[in-house]
Design a protein around this motif. Structure first.
Motif, PDB file in Angstrom:
ATOM      1  N   THR A  46    -108.249  42.009  61.272  1.00 35.19           N
ATOM      2  CA  THR A  46    -107.025  41.447  60.687  1.00 35.19           C
ATOM      3  C   THR A  46    -107.099  41.253  59.182  1.00 35.19           C
ATOM      4  O   THR A  46    -106.073  41.099  58.535  1.00 35.19           O
ATOM      5  N   GLY A  47    -108.304  41.203  58.624  1.00 42.64           N
ATOM      6  CA  GLY A  47    -108.463  40.958  57.189  1.00 42.64           C
ATOM      7  C   GLY A  47    -108.489  39.482  56.836  1.00 42.64           C
ATOM      8  O   GLY A  47    -108.685  39.115  55.684  1.00 42.64           O
ATOM      9  N   HIS A  90    -107.246  60.174  62.798  1.00 43.29           N
ATOM     10  CA  HIS A  90    -107.490  58.747  62.957  1.00 43.29           C
ATOM     11  C   HIS A  90    -106.353  58.014  62.269  1.00 43.29           C
ATOM     12  O   HIS A  90    -106.050  58.290  61.109  1.00 43.29           O
ATOM     13  N   GLU A  91    -105.729  57.086  62.987  1.00 43.28           N
ATOM     14  CA  GLU A  91    -104.574  56.366  62.459  1.00 43.28           C
ATOM     15  C   GLU A  91    -104.943  54.924  62.152  1.00 43.28           C
ATOM     16  O   GLU A  91    -105.630  54.270  62.937  1.00 43.28           O
ATOM     17  N   ILE A  92    -104.459  54.454  60.991  1.00 39.65           N
ATOM     18  CA  ILE A  92    -104.676  53.067  60.598  1.00 39.65           C
ATOM     19  C   ILE A  92    -103.343  52.498  60.120  1.00 39.65           C
ATOM     20  O   ILE A  92    -102.698  53.081  59.249  1.00 39.65           O
ATOM     21  N   PRO A  93    -102.922  51.342  60.662  1.00 40.48           N
ATOM     22  CA  PRO A  93    -101.672  50.731  60.184  1.00 40.48           C
ATOM     23  C   PRO A  93    -101.833  50.209  58.755  1.00 40.48           C
ATOM     24  O   PRO A  93    -102.927  49.818  58.345  1.00 40.48           O
ATOM     25  N   VAL A  94    -100.745  50.214  58.001  1.00 42.43           N
ATOM     26  CA  VAL A  94    -100.764  49.788  56.605  1.00 42.43           C
ATOM     27  C   VAL A  94    -101.280  48.353  56.461  1.00 42.43           C
ATOM     28  O   VAL A  94    -101.900  48.012  55.460  1.00 42.43           O
ATOM     29  N   SER A  95    -101.083  47.522  57.474  1.00 42.14           N
ATOM     30  CA  SER A  95    -101.526  46.124  57.417  1.00 42.14           C
ATOM     31  C   SER A  95    -103.049  45.997  57.296  1.00 42.14           C
ATOM     32  O   SER A  95    -103.544  44.985  56.802  1.00 42.14           O
ATOM     33  N   GLN A  96    -103.808  47.006  57.711  1.00 43.02           N
ATOM     34  CA  GLN A  96    -105.264  46.959  57.627  1.00 43.02           C
ATOM     35  C   GLN A  96    -105.807  47.597  56.353  1.00 43.02           C
ATOM     36  O   GLN A  96    -107.007  47.574  56.126  1.00 43.02           O
TER      37      GLN A  96
END
Length: 187
Positions: A46-47, A90-96
């Motif tokens: 989550t950061g 590999h997909e990463i949401p912008v929130s991460q």
């Protein structure tokens, strides 16, 4: 498993099935009481940043996360897609991605960190070279020091650059600080 007092900055520990990276540690030995280690931890999923206190001899599970070299490919909605050397996506949401987004351009080399076969973070090279798409003209006559002005780069991010930089120039940017380093020869 390592004791809390043996952990150092950069170690990744697993607490309640959540990977946490150690950002800061402080060892306290208050006289006749048990020694403790106060840690500042960042949740890799989550950061979020938190602080925790552990007994110095408490055992914590240390993780060694897999890293892969990848290329940034494209954006679909709020998902950033990266491709590794074996052409896996590999997909990463912008929130991460936090501060990394402002320097991501198609084809840039980066390193992805994985937790349970899921990409959780992106690490950029120390510097990137991007093009200035807009900058204001310099104010003449101000010679009080290092002259800087605002410029917009090809990703849409704005930063301070040297006054001699103009539209179309390629500049080197430090990805850790987000600061202009130098103008790169166009020829």
């Amino acid at each position: 498993m390592k004791m809390a007092q043996e952990l150092s900055v950069g170690n990744v520990i697993l607490v309640k099935d959540v990977p946490l990276v150690v950002q800061q540690t402080e060892y306290h030995s208050p006289g006749c009481l048990a020694s403790v280690v106060k840690m500042k931890l960042r949740n890799l999923l989550t950061g979020a940043v938190s602080e925790s206190v552990y007994k110095a001899d408490e055992r914590l599970q240390v993780l060694i996360l897999e890293k892969k070299s990848c290329l940034f490919s494209y954006i679909h909605d709020d998902i950033y897609v990266f491709i590794d050397g074996e052409y896996n996506q590999h997909e990463i949401p912008v929130s991460q991605l936090s501060g990394v987004v402002k320097f991501l351009v198609e084809g840039i080399d980066c390193s992805l960190t994985f937790f349970k076969e899921m990409a959780i973070s992106v690490e950029l090279p120390q510097t990137v070279v991007l093009e200035i798409v807009y900058t204001e003209p310099v104010v003449r006559g101000d010679t009080t020091g290092k002259l800087m002005k605002m410029a917009k780069i090809s990703t849409g991010h704005e930063l301070q650059v040297a006054s001699f930089c103009k539209i179309g120039d390629k500049i080197e940017i430090d990805t850790r600080t987000g600061e202009f380093r130098r103008r790169v020869n166009n020829g």
